[in-house]
Design a protein around this motif. Structure first.
Motif, PDB file in Angstrom:
ATOM      1  N   VAL A 108      10.665  49.137  33.566  1.00 47.35           N
ATOM      2  CA  VAL A 108      10.593  48.082  34.576  1.00 47.35           C
ATOM      3  C   VAL A 108       9.230  47.395  34.536  1.00 47.35           C
ATOM      4  O   VAL A 108       9.138  46.174  34.694  1.00 47.35           O
ATOM      5  N   GLN A 144      13.475  52.550  27.992  1.00 46.15           N
ATOM      6  CA  GLN A 144      14.786  52.811  28.593  1.00 46.15           C
ATOM      7  C   GLN A 144      15.526  53.885  27.817  1.00 46.15           C
ATOM      8  O   GLN A 144      16.149  54.778  28.399  1.00 46.15           O
ATOM      9  N   GLN A 157       8.834  43.503  33.930  1.00 47.13           N
ATOM     10  CA  GLN A 157       8.104  42.656  34.865  1.00 47.13           C
ATOM     11  C   GLN A 157       7.161  41.723  34.121  1.00 47.13           C
ATOM     12  O   GLN A 157       7.051  40.535  34.448  1.00 47.13           O
ATOM     13  N   ILE A 159       7.721  53.000  40.471  1.00 47.68           N
ATOM     14  CA  ILE A 159       8.056  51.575  40.496  1.00 47.68           C
ATOM     15  C   ILE A 159       7.616  50.946  41.811  1.00 47.68           C
ATOM     16  O   ILE A 159       7.095  49.825  41.844  1.00 47.68           O
ATOM     17  N   THR A 193      18.947  49.119  35.249  1.00 44.36           N
ATOM     18  CA  THR A 193      18.008  50.214  35.447  1.00 44.36           C
ATOM     19  C   THR A 193      17.952  50.631  36.916  1.00 44.36           C
ATOM     20  O   THR A 193      17.908  51.831  37.227  1.00 44.36           O
ATOM     21  N   MET A 198      16.872  44.775  34.398  1.00 41.62           N
ATOM     22  CA  MET A 198      16.365  45.436  35.597  1.00 41.62           C
ATOM     23  C   MET A 198      17.513  45.945  36.468  1.00 41.62           C
ATOM     24  O   MET A 198      17.462  47.057  36.997  1.00 41.62           O
TER      25      MET A 198
END
Length: 274
Positions: free
Chosen positions: A26, A17, A30, A264, A49, A46
């Motif tokens: 991400v 990040q 996850q 993503i 983001t 999340m």
């Protein structure tokens, strides 16, 4: 040593990040969510983001997944709704959610800080000041505002804007000048890359667009892209947004975000997370 250790997964996510690699962040979040599906801190990482990626569809997926863990009227869902409406440039809706959260959390002062930001998005300096005086009253007292500046330098500049626009211009400019002095002279003695603390807003309130632009250019060079979308939400950022140099950087940023949104979307998420 332990590939499923959640704190290590979220730490790796934070490193990505900070490099502006939200797609990789991400992916690691996850993995953390798969190991600890009731860890709402992961989901809020999340959320922030997805706001940076300007991806409302991803936020909605995240909200739906959180509803498999909690009810619709849960405080965490209210936070998602507040942040998503803020990201969608709907401060009125966000203020409604924040008012509910403020009462639900026992009227904690930090929530008033968010309310103050939302009123500043609307250009309502008087209501913003009312909220900020509850959030951190030190910022409005010259004898105490140095401590407030150290704790919240960017907030100090915004408090100065509130003073300037509610009939106390000299006091407001003195506060902003003191905050800038701290950011330029004291903070760099303790941390590298002090531009993370929001000098660009302070310089814009002072009327120095070139200095603000220099901070933004450094941020972009270092890929410190978190919170960039807020530039468009504060009225006093308008001179920066009109700068061709800013517009070019923002064009490049939007291309990066589009590429990362696509990355993503290609991730193979399981039922454990969005």
């Amino acid at each position: 040593l332990d590939p499923d250790f959640v704190l290590a997964l979220t730490a790796q996510a934070e490193l990505y990040q900070r490099q502006g690699r939200f797609d990789r962040q991400v992916a690691w979040l996850q993995r953390a969510a798969e190991q600890d599906p009731d860890n709402f801190g992961v989901y809020f990482d999340m959320l922030w983001t997805f706001l940076d990626l300007e991806d409302p569809a991803a936020i909605e997926r995240l909200r739906r997944h959180m509803l498999t863990r909690v009810d619709e009227d849960h405080l965490n869902i209210a936070w998602v709704d507040a942040m998503s409406t803020m990201g969608a440039r709907n401060p009125d809706a966000a203020l409604e959610h924040i008012a509910w959260i403020y009462d639900a959390m026992g009227r904690l002062p930090f929530v008033k800080g968010i309310e103050g930001y939302l009123y500043s998005h609307k250009g309502d300096a008087a209501r913003a000041r009312e909220a900020f005086e509850i959030y951190d009253p030190r910022l409005f007292d010259p004898e105490r505002w140095q401590d407030g500046i150290v704790d919240h330098p960017r907030d100090a500049c915004l408090a100065g804007w509130m003073l300037i626009n509610t009939g106390e211009e000299a006091k407001g400019r003195a506060l902003v000048n003191d905050a800038v002095r701290y950011l330029e002279e004291e903070l760099p003695r303790y941390v590298d890359h002090a531009q993370n603390w929001g000098q660009e807003e302070c310089y814009l309130i002072q009327g120095d667009v070139d200095a603000a632009m220099a901070i933004v250019e450094t941020r972009f060079e270092h890929r410190h892209l978190t919170g960039w979308h807020f530039y468009e939400k504060q009225g006093h950022y308008a001179p920066l947004l009109r700068e061709p140099r800013f517009q070019e950087l923002d064009r490049q940023r939007r291309a990066i975000m589009a590429e990362q949104r696509a990355a993503i979307a290609a991730l193979d998420f399981t039922e454990a997370g969005p």
